[in-house]
Design an enzyme around this catalytic site. Sequence first.
Site, PDB file in Angstrom:
ATOM      1  N   ASN A  32       0.836  -1.196   0.000  1.00 25.84           N
ATOM      2  CA  ASN A  32       0.000   0.000   0.000  1.00 25.84           C
ATOM      3  C   ASN A  32       0.876   1.253   0.000  1.00 25.84           C
ATOM      4  O   ASN A  32       1.937   1.309   0.637  1.00 25.84           O
ATOM      5  CB  ASN A  32      -1.012  -0.002   1.151  1.00 25.84           C
ATOM      6  CG  ASN A  32      -0.426  -0.224   2.517  1.00 25.84           C
ATOM      7  OD1 ASN A  32       0.591  -0.887   2.670  1.00 25.84           O
ATOM      8  ND2 ASN A  32      -1.075   0.322   3.528  1.00 25.84           N
ATOM      9  N   GLU A  84       0.216   5.164   0.585  1.00 23.61           N
ATOM     10  CA  GLU A  84      -0.751   6.190   0.984  1.00 23.61           C
ATOM     11  C   GLU A  84      -0.312   7.560   0.484  1.00 23.61           C
ATOM     12  O   GLU A  84       0.814   7.735  -0.003  1.00 23.61           O
ATOM     13  CB  GLU A  84      -0.908   6.158   2.516  1.00 23.61           C
ATOM     14  CG  GLU A  84      -1.478   4.811   2.975  1.00 23.61           C
ATOM     15  CD  GLU A  84      -1.690   4.711   4.472  1.00 23.61           C
ATOM     16  OE1 GLU A  84      -1.204   5.587   5.221  1.00 23.61           O
ATOM     17  OE2 GLU A  84      -2.345   3.733   4.896  1.00 23.61           O
ATOM     18  N   CYS A  93      -4.027   0.585  -2.579  1.00 22.64           N
ATOM     19  CA  CYS A  93      -3.927  -0.640  -1.777  1.00 22.64           C
ATOM     20  C   CYS A  93      -2.849  -1.561  -2.343  1.00 22.64           C
ATOM     21  O   CYS A  93      -2.488  -1.479  -3.523  1.00 22.64           O
ATOM     22  CB  CYS A  93      -5.256  -1.393  -1.782  1.00 22.64           C
ATOM     23  SG  CYS A  93      -6.528  -0.664  -0.741  1.00 22.64           S
ATOM     24  N   GLU A 120      -3.087  -4.673  -3.105  1.00 22.66           N
ATOM     25  CA  GLU A 120      -3.610  -5.511  -4.192  1.00 22.66           C
ATOM     26  C   GLU A 120      -3.597  -4.734  -5.512  1.00 22.66           C
ATOM     27  O   GLU A 120      -3.266  -5.288  -6.569  1.00 22.66           O
ATOM     28  CB  GLU A 120      -5.045  -5.958  -3.884  1.00 22.66           C
ATOM     29  CG  GLU A 120      -5.178  -6.841  -2.659  1.00 22.66           C
ATOM     30  CD  GLU A 120      -5.396  -6.065  -1.370  1.00 22.66           C
ATOM     31  OE1 GLU A 120      -4.885  -4.940  -1.238  1.00 22.66           O
ATOM     32  OE2 GLU A 120      -6.074  -6.597  -0.478  1.00 22.66           O
ATOM     33  N   CYS A 162     -10.278  -5.086   0.585  1.00 23.41           N
ATOM     34  CA  CYS A 162     -11.401  -4.147   0.678  1.00 23.41           C
ATOM     35  C   CYS A 162     -12.327  -4.344  -0.524  1.00 23.41           C
ATOM     36  O   CYS A 162     -11.986  -5.038  -1.499  1.00 23.41           O
ATOM     37  CB  CYS A 162     -10.887  -2.711   0.738  1.00 23.41           C
ATOM     38  SG  CYS A 162     -10.270  -2.083  -0.831  1.00 23.41           S
ATOM     39  N   CYS A 185     -10.875  -3.455  -3.910  1.00 21.42           N
ATOM     40  CA  CYS A 185      -9.866  -4.417  -4.382  1.00 21.42           C
ATOM     41  C   CYS A 185     -10.522  -5.714  -4.843  1.00 21.42           C
ATOM     42  O   CYS A 185     -10.034  -6.355  -5.778  1.00 21.42           O
ATOM     43  CB  CYS A 185      -8.827  -4.689  -3.304  1.00 21.42           C
ATOM     44  SG  CYS A 185      -7.686  -3.309  -3.149  1.00 21.42           S
TER      45      CYS A 185
HETATM   46  N1  THU Z   1      -5.162  -1.818   2.638  1.00 21.55           N
HETATM   47  C1  THU Z   1      -4.592  -2.576   1.658  1.00 21.55           C
HETATM   48  O1  THU Z   1      -3.566  -2.195   1.078  1.00 21.55           O
HETATM   49  N2  THU Z   1      -5.177  -3.745   1.334  1.00 21.55           N
HETATM   50  C2  THU Z   1      -6.221  -4.293   1.996  1.00 21.55           C
HETATM   51  O2  THU Z   1      -6.646  -5.388   1.660  1.00 21.55           O
HETATM   52  C3  THU Z   1      -6.850  -3.572   3.109  1.00 21.55           C
HETATM   53  C4  THU Z   1      -6.367  -2.183   3.326  1.00 21.55           C
HETATM   54  C5  THU Z   1      -4.501  -0.559   3.023  1.00 21.55           C
HETATM   55  C6  THU Z   1      -5.163   0.702   2.590  1.00 21.55           C
HETATM   56  C7  THU Z   1      -4.598   1.698   3.589  1.00 21.55           C
HETATM   57  O3  THU Z   1      -3.330   2.137   3.130  1.00 21.55           O
HETATM   58  C8  THU Z   1      -4.392   0.879   4.828  1.00 21.55           C
HETATM   59  O4  THU Z   1      -4.396  -0.486   4.423  1.00 21.55           O
HETATM   60  C9  THU Z   1      -5.432   1.090   5.912  1.00 21.55           C
HETATM   61  O5  THU Z   1      -6.708   0.926   5.408  1.00 21.55           O
END
Ligand code: THU
Length: 128
Positions: A40, A42, A51, A53, A84, A87
């Site tokens: 991920n 941000e 994310c 994925e 999520c 994703c």
């Molecule tokens: N996140 C992912 O990268 N993948 C997931 O399956 C769940 C959430 C990340 C998004 C964000 O950067 C952090 O986790 C908190 O939500």
Amino acid sequence: MTDDLYHMARAVRENAHAPYSKFKVGAAIRSRNGIHVGCNVENAALPDGICAEGGAITSMVAAGDKEILEVLVYAESDSLVAPCGGCRQKLSEFAGPDVKVTMAGPDGITATMKMDELLPAAFLFKPA
Ligand code: THU
């Protein structure tokens, strides 16, 4: 077989850029031409984060493949970390209903689900 995905997702998670949530995630996708990873990333403009994925999917497509054979998501949390909703939709573009999505943490695998369990009745657009 899933072992290689586990180690790669766990390793790439270290590279995550998650200064806002402090929640690092790694993902590994197997396709015919290899394993593609993502973490991920941000952003100060919070909705613009990516994310793990999504990053792994981008990497797979950039490498010339469009069929997901297997997915593993690695995170460190007391509760199950499943992809999520967004994703799940992104994965469904390249993963058929029987593709396995494994969720894992430091103690190993926590759950494995098929795509059609994660996203029943997925929206699929069939151009005319
Ligand atoms: N996140 C992912 O990268 N993948 C997931 O399956 C769940 C959430 C990340 C998004 C964000 O950067 C952090 O986790 C908190 O939500």
